[in-house]
Design a protein around this motif. Structure first.
Motif, short mmCIF file in Angstrom:
data_model
loop_
_atom_site.label_atom_id
_atom_site.label_comp_id
_atom_site.label_asym_id
_atom_site.label_seq_id
_atom_site.Cartn_x
_atom_site.Cartn_y
_atom_site.Cartn_z
N GLU A 46 50.06 31.08 48.94
CA GLU A 46 49.13 29.89 48.02
C GLU A 46 48.24 30.82 47.31
O GLU A 46 47.53 31.64 47.65
CB GLU A 46 48.59 28.91 49.17
N LEU A 47 47.73 29.92 46.24
CA LEU A 47 46.60 30.35 45.46
C LEU A 47 45.36 30.29 46.04
O LEU A 47 44.98 29.23 46.90
CB LEU A 47 46.77 29.41 44.16
N VAL A 48 44.59 31.21 45.98
CA VAL A 48 43.25 31.36 46.61
C VAL A 48 42.09 30.98 45.42
O VAL A 48 41.28 30.15 45.40
CB VAL A 48 42.72 32.50 47.21
N ALA A 49 42.35 31.86 44.33
CA ALA A 49 41.46 31.79 43.11
C ALA A 49 41.88 32.59 41.90
O ALA A 49 42.58 33.61 42.43
CB ALA A 49 40.03 32.38 43.66
N THR A 50 41.72 32.16 40.92
CA THR A 50 41.89 33.02 39.74
C THR A 50 40.78 32.84 38.64
O THR A 50 39.89 31.95 38.83
CB THR A 50 43.14 32.11 39.10
N ILE A 51 40.72 33.96 37.80
CA ILE A 51 39.83 34.02 36.90
C ILE A 51 40.40 34.49 35.68
O ILE A 51 41.35 35.60 35.62
CB ILE A 51 38.66 35.05 37.34
N THR A 52 39.85 34.11 34.58
CA THR A 52 40.63 34.46 32.99
C THR A 52 39.54 35.53 32.57
O THR A 52 38.56 35.82 32.92
CB THR A 52 40.60 33.26 31.91
N ASN A 58 39.03 29.32 38.77
CA ASN A 58 39.48 27.82 39.72
C ASN A 58 39.69 28.48 41.11
O ASN A 58 39.94 29.60 41.17
CB ASN A 58 40.71 27.06 39.13
N TYR A 59 39.62 27.36 41.90
CA TYR A 59 39.48 27.71 43.42
C TYR A 59 40.46 26.81 44.22
O TYR A 59 40.55 25.35 43.82
CB TYR A 59 38.30 27.79 44.16
N ALA A 60 41.27 26.96 45.28
CA ALA A 60 41.72 26.31 46.12
C ALA A 60 40.82 25.35 46.68
O ALA A 60 39.55 25.81 47.00
CB ALA A 60 42.51 26.87 47.20
N ASP A 61 40.99 24.06 47.12
CA ASP A 61 39.96 23.26 47.56
C ASP A 61 39.59 23.87 48.88
O ASP A 61 38.36 23.53 49.28
CB ASP A 61 40.56 21.85 47.63
N SER A 62 40.13 24.31 49.58
CA SER A 62 39.84 24.95 51.09
C SER A 62 38.87 25.95 51.03
O SER A 62 38.44 26.32 51.94
CB SER A 62 40.85 25.51 51.68
N VAL A 63 38.56 26.53 49.95
CA VAL A 63 37.47 27.68 49.74
C VAL A 63 36.52 27.51 48.95
O VAL A 63 35.64 28.33 48.77
CB VAL A 63 38.37 29.04 49.16
N GLY A 65 33.10 26.67 47.32
CA GLY A 65 31.90 26.76 48.08
C GLY A 65 31.61 27.83 49.02
O GLY A 65 30.38 28.18 49.33
N ARG A 66 32.74 28.41 49.22
CA ARG A 66 32.77 29.57 50.11
C ARG A 66 32.98 31.04 49.45
O ARG A 66 32.56 31.95 49.92
CB ARG A 66 33.32 29.31 51.45
N PHE A 67 34.14 30.77 48.67
CA PHE A 67 34.51 32.16 48.08
C PHE A 67 33.81 32.04 46.54
O PHE A 67 33.78 30.94 45.93
CB PHE A 67 36.02 32.07 48.00
N ALA A 68 33.98 33.18 46.07
CA ALA A 68 33.69 33.43 44.57
C ALA A 68 34.60 34.55 44.05
O ALA A 68 34.65 35.69 44.79
CB ALA A 68 32.09 33.80 44.38
N ILE A 69 35.20 34.46 43.06
CA ILE A 69 35.95 35.57 42.36
C ILE A 69 35.38 36.03 40.88
O ILE A 69 34.87 35.04 40.45
CB ILE A 69 37.34 35.00 41.79
N PHE A 70 34.99 37.23 40.81
CA PHE A 70 34.73 37.67 39.40
C PHE A 70 35.59 38.93 39.14
O PHE A 70 36.15 39.51 39.94
CB PHE A 70 33.20 37.92 39.60
N ARG A 71 35.29 39.52 38.01
CA ARG A 71 36.05 40.70 37.39
C ARG A 71 35.26 41.27 36.72
O ARG A 71 34.28 41.01 35.96
CB ARG A 71 37.29 39.99 36.82
N ASP A 72 35.75 42.70 36.24
CA ASP A 72 35.11 43.40 35.31
C ASP A 72 36.35 43.79 34.39
O ASP A 72 37.36 44.55 34.62
CB ASP A 72 34.69 44.75 35.98
N ASN A 73 36.14 43.20 33.13
CA ASN A 73 37.37 43.41 32.18
C ASN A 73 37.50 44.92 31.56
O ASN A 73 38.67 45.25 31.62
CB ASN A 73 37.09 42.53 31.22
#
Length: 120
Positions: A46-52, A58-63, A65-73
């Protein structure tokens, strides 16, 4: 070919924080979307989080407020910061990257997976 290498999985107590990291390498022209998915025993991935590339996430509802996704392009890395971990977060977490290779075609690659176990 684009390869993904994950790190950071561990056994932790409920309420703990954990950070997962993923680095992409290979024939990368651009990575449009990076994300994290997870698969618990006996369940589908299942999807947890994605970032463009632009930073939209975007995040799964279950995570939320608790999880954060970030990237270094520039470095082709993506990180998942997990806070307030719960036993139901226990799963193998997989990194994913979707983009365009230097050969001109699309690629979609997966990491090998890293185990996250949250005990009560």
């Amino acid at each position: 070919q684009v390869q993904l290498v994950e790190s950071g999985g561990a056994l932790v107590q409920a309420g703990a924080s954990l950070r997962l990291s993923c680095a992409a390498s290979g024939r990368i022209f651009t990575i449009n979307v990076m994300g994290w998915y997870r698969q618990a025993p006996g369940k589908q991935r299942e999807l947890v989080a994605t970032i463009t590339t632009g930073g939209s996430s975007n995040y799964a509802d279950s995570v939320k407020g608790r999880f954060a996704i970030f990237r270094d392009n520039a470095k082709n890395t993506v990180t998942l910061q997990m806070n307030g971990l719960k036993p139901e977060d226990t799963a193998v977490y997989y990194c994913n990257a979707d983009g365009i290779s230097t050969l001109g075609g699309r690629f979609r690659s997966w990491g090998q997976g890293t185990q996250v176990t949250v005990s009560s």
